[in-house]
Scaffold this motif. Structure first.
Motif, short mmCIF file in Angstrom:
data_model
loop_
_atom_site.label_atom_id
_atom_site.label_comp_id
_atom_site.label_asym_id
_atom_site.label_seq_id
_atom_site.Cartn_x
_atom_site.Cartn_y
_atom_site.Cartn_z
N TYR A 15 0.76 -0.61 0.04
CA TYR A 15 0.16 0.27 -0.20
C TYR A 15 0.74 1.29 0.32
O TYR A 15 1.96 1.04 0.75
CB TYR A 15 -0.06 0.44 1.17
CG TYR A 15 -1.68 -0.89 1.55
CD1 TYR A 15 -3.12 -0.71 0.23
CD2 TYR A 15 -2.35 -1.95 2.61
CE1 TYR A 15 -3.59 -2.39 -0.19
CE2 TYR A 15 -2.50 -2.53 2.12
CZ TYR A 15 -3.66 -3.01 1.13
OH TYR A 15 -4.67 -3.61 1.36
N VAL A 18 2.39 1.47 3.59
CA VAL A 18 2.74 0.30 4.65
C VAL A 18 2.97 -0.80 3.27
O VAL A 18 2.03 -1.40 2.40
CB VAL A 18 2.19 0.07 5.69
CG1 VAL A 18 0.68 -0.46 4.70
CG2 VAL A 18 2.70 -1.40 6.25
N ALA A 20 1.95 -4.55 3.41
CA ALA A 20 1.30 -5.34 4.24
C ALA A 20 1.43 -6.85 3.82
O ALA A 20 1.60 -7.63 4.92
CB ALA A 20 -0.09 -5.09 3.63
N PRO A 39 -1.68 -11.06 15.06
CA PRO A 39 -2.23 -9.69 15.58
C PRO A 39 -3.35 -8.72 14.98
O PRO A 39 -2.78 -9.15 13.71
CB PRO A 39 -0.95 -9.34 16.57
CG PRO A 39 0.18 -9.23 15.61
CD PRO A 39 -0.20 -10.93 15.39
N ASN A 40 -3.89 -8.15 15.34
CA ASN A 40 -4.28 -7.30 14.04
C ASN A 40 -3.02 -6.51 13.42
O ASN A 40 -2.26 -6.10 14.28
CB ASN A 40 -5.46 -6.30 14.44
CG ASN A 40 -6.32 -7.04 16.34
OD1 ASN A 40 -7.33 -7.30 14.82
ND2 ASN A 40 -6.73 -6.71 16.51
N GLY A 41 -3.53 -6.19 12.31
CA GLY A 41 -2.66 -5.18 11.68
C GLY A 41 -1.49 -6.49 10.95
O GLY A 41 -0.94 -5.80 10.22
N ALA A 42 -1.84 -7.43 10.78
CA ALA A 42 -0.70 -8.89 10.19
C ALA A 42 -0.76 -8.37 9.11
O ALA A 42 0.48 -8.99 8.26
CB ALA A 42 -0.74 -9.74 10.93
N GLY A 43 -1.40 -8.45 8.64
CA GLY A 43 -2.24 -9.00 6.55
C GLY A 43 -2.82 -10.36 6.71
O GLY A 43 -3.19 -10.21 5.84
N LYS A 44 -3.72 -10.56 7.93
CA LYS A 44 -4.72 -11.37 7.08
C LYS A 44 -5.71 -11.50 6.19
O LYS A 44 -5.88 -12.21 5.52
CB LYS A 44 -5.51 -11.95 8.78
CG LYS A 44 -4.14 -12.71 9.72
CD LYS A 44 -4.31 -12.83 10.85
CE LYS A 44 -5.69 -11.87 12.23
NZ LYS A 44 -5.34 -10.63 12.53
N THR A 45 -6.29 -10.01 6.81
CA THR A 45 -7.39 -9.97 5.71
C THR A 45 -7.08 -10.10 4.14
O THR A 45 -7.61 -9.99 3.44
CB THR A 45 -8.17 -8.48 6.52
OG1 THR A 45 -9.11 -8.93 7.54
CG2 THR A 45 -9.19 -8.22 5.01
N THR A 46 -5.64 -9.56 4.83
CA THR A 46 -5.35 -8.51 2.85
C THR A 46 -5.40 -10.16 2.46
O THR A 46 -5.13 -9.85 0.70
CB THR A 46 -4.09 -7.49 3.25
OG1 THR A 46 -4.07 -6.54 3.90
CG2 THR A 46 -3.43 -7.36 1.81
N GLN A 85 -15.25 -10.40 7.79
CA GLN A 85 -15.18 -10.36 8.51
C GLN A 85 -15.78 -9.40 9.47
O GLN A 85 -16.51 -9.48 10.20
CB GLN A 85 -13.63 -8.97 8.68
CG GLN A 85 -12.86 -9.30 9.88
CD GLN A 85 -11.49 -7.82 10.20
OE1 GLN A 85 -10.58 -8.21 9.37
NE2 GLN A 85 -11.49 -7.85 11.66
N1 LIG Z 1 -7.26 -0.24 2.01
C1 LIG Z 1 -5.88 0.19 2.45
N2 LIG Z 1 -5.18 0.45 2.28
C2 LIG Z 1 -3.56 1.33 3.11
N3 LIG Z 1 -3.60 0.31 4.13
C3 LIG Z 1 -4.35 -0.86 4.36
C4 LIG Z 1 -5.18 -1.18 3.53
N4 LIG Z 1 -6.11 -2.49 4.13
C5 LIG Z 1 -5.02 -2.82 4.75
N5 LIG Z 1 -4.32 -1.81 5.23
C6 LIG Z 1 -2.90 -1.99 6.46
O1 LIG Z 1 -2.22 -2.92 5.97
C7 LIG Z 1 -1.93 -3.88 6.92
C8 LIG Z 1 -2.26 -5.29 7.05
O2 LIG Z 1 -3.65 -5.24 7.62
P1 LIG Z 1 -4.66 -6.65 7.66
O3 LIG Z 1 -5.18 -7.14 6.48
O4 LIG Z 1 -6.14 -5.98 7.43
O5 LIG Z 1 -4.49 -6.76 8.58
P2 LIG Z 1 -5.41 -7.71 9.46
O6 LIG Z 1 -6.33 -8.97 8.86
O7 LIG Z 1 -4.15 -9.62 9.72
O8 LIG Z 1 -5.70 -7.33 10.98
C9 LIG Z 1 -2.50 -2.73 8.11
O9 LIG Z 1 -1.10 -2.44 8.28
C10 LIG Z 1 -2.88 -1.71 7.82
O10 LIG Z 1 -3.12 -0.48 8.41
#
Ligand SMILES: Nc1ncnc2c1ncn2[C@@H]1O[C@H](COP(=O)(O)OP(=O)(O)O)[C@@H](O)[C@H]1O
Ligand SMILES: [Mg+2]
Length: 283
Positions: A15, A18, A20, A39-46, A85
């Protein structure tokens, strides 16, 4: 030899602000339940969003049963079911109507849709609420609707992004057995969670993910055994120190020794210990 249902190869996602995902690779066998734990922010949802085709990776490959999802996007979409989620059901529509719309979106015939709705309502124990609007349902029921909606088109692989976040403990357990039931019906499952207990109970294998990188992959049992069988928590003045032991005798000896001076507790090792040990190493 079992088939590989999903193969993720060196996935990178940048991104603007960051990095990710920093090169994620793993494989999931057919009918396996694989958990991404971190943990939150690890990249799972991405990762989930990229597999779902909702966002593009910066680089890397993804294969479903050896076929690239980027070369076969429409085929790939039909192979996977997505449980996001956040609950994105239509609150004003009934359970049935939400399922029906999904069936139409996936170009199922009305006959197929009707048959599948019956099966899934039965599976989720929701037949008696079929006419209820989503807004009238409890949190646990909404989760179950969200999960069966993803199963409408009979996907081979189910992606579950934090399926029990914000639910009460007894409802979480209900969802867990529901998920296990879906797996035993033959569905391959990729689940993300930040709950150690959830991964330990549900997953055949777990990948620990921290800030866009997979640290290690193994079965929950192997992870735990690597640390030991028994954990002794010693409550010092301003921190808790945990010691790990293979043998109970040894653990009990230490327990006696420390208990003269401190509060102590002896318990079985769990995945949280594995997680905390990684965190310690990172410092
Ligand atoms: N659309 C986006 N634009 C910019 N940064 C993003 C976006 N989506 C997620 N991030 C960043 O990517 C990283 C991973 O996020 P995410 O995949 O949501 O983690 P998790 O699901 O493990 O909590 C975080 O630092 C988050 O802030
Ligand atoms: Mg997430």
């Amino acid at each position: 030899m079992s088939n590989i249902a999903l193969k993720i190869e060196n996935l990178v996602k940048r991104y603007p602000s960051v990095l990710a995902l920093k090169g994620i690779s793993f494989e999931i066998k057919e009918k396996e339940l694989f958990a991404l734990l971190g943990p939150n922010g690890a990249g799972k949802t991405t990762i989930i969003r990229i597999i779902s085709g909702l966002t593009q990776p910066t680089s890397g490959n993804i294969y479903i049963f050896n076929k690239s999802i980027f070369n076969n996007p429409i085929w790939a979409k039909n192979q996977i079911g997505i449980v996001p989620q956040t609950i994105n059901l239509d609150l004003e529509l009934s359970v049935e109507e939400n399922l029906l719309i999904h069936g139409f979106l996936y170009r199922m015939s009305l006959d197929q849709i009707k048959k599948r709705i019956e099966e899934l309502l039965e599976l989720a124990d929701l037949t008696f609420r079929r006419k209820s609007k989503i807004k009238e349902l409890s949190g646990g029921m909404r989760r179950r609707v969200l999960i069966i909606r993803a199963l409408m088109h009979n996907p081979k692989i189910l992606l579950l992004d934090e399926p029990t976040v914000g639910l009460d403990p007894h409802i979480r357990r209900k969802i867990w057995s529901f998920i296990k039931n879906i797996q035993s019906n033959g569905t391959t499952i990729l689940l993300t969670t930040h709950y150690m207990e959830e991964a330990e109970i549900l997953a055949d294998r777990v990948a620990f993910i921290f800030s866009g990188k997979i640290i290690d992959i193994d079965t929950p049992k192997n992870f735990v055994n690597r640390l030991g069988n028994y954990a002794l928590d010693v409550y010092l003045q301003n921190k808790t120190k945990t010691f790990y032991f293979k043998s109970k005798d040894e653990a009990e000896q230490e327990l006696l020794r420390y208990s003269k001076k401190y509060f102590v507790s002896l318990r079985r090792v769990n995945l949280e210990d594995v997680f905390l040990t990684y965190m310690e190493k990172k410092k």
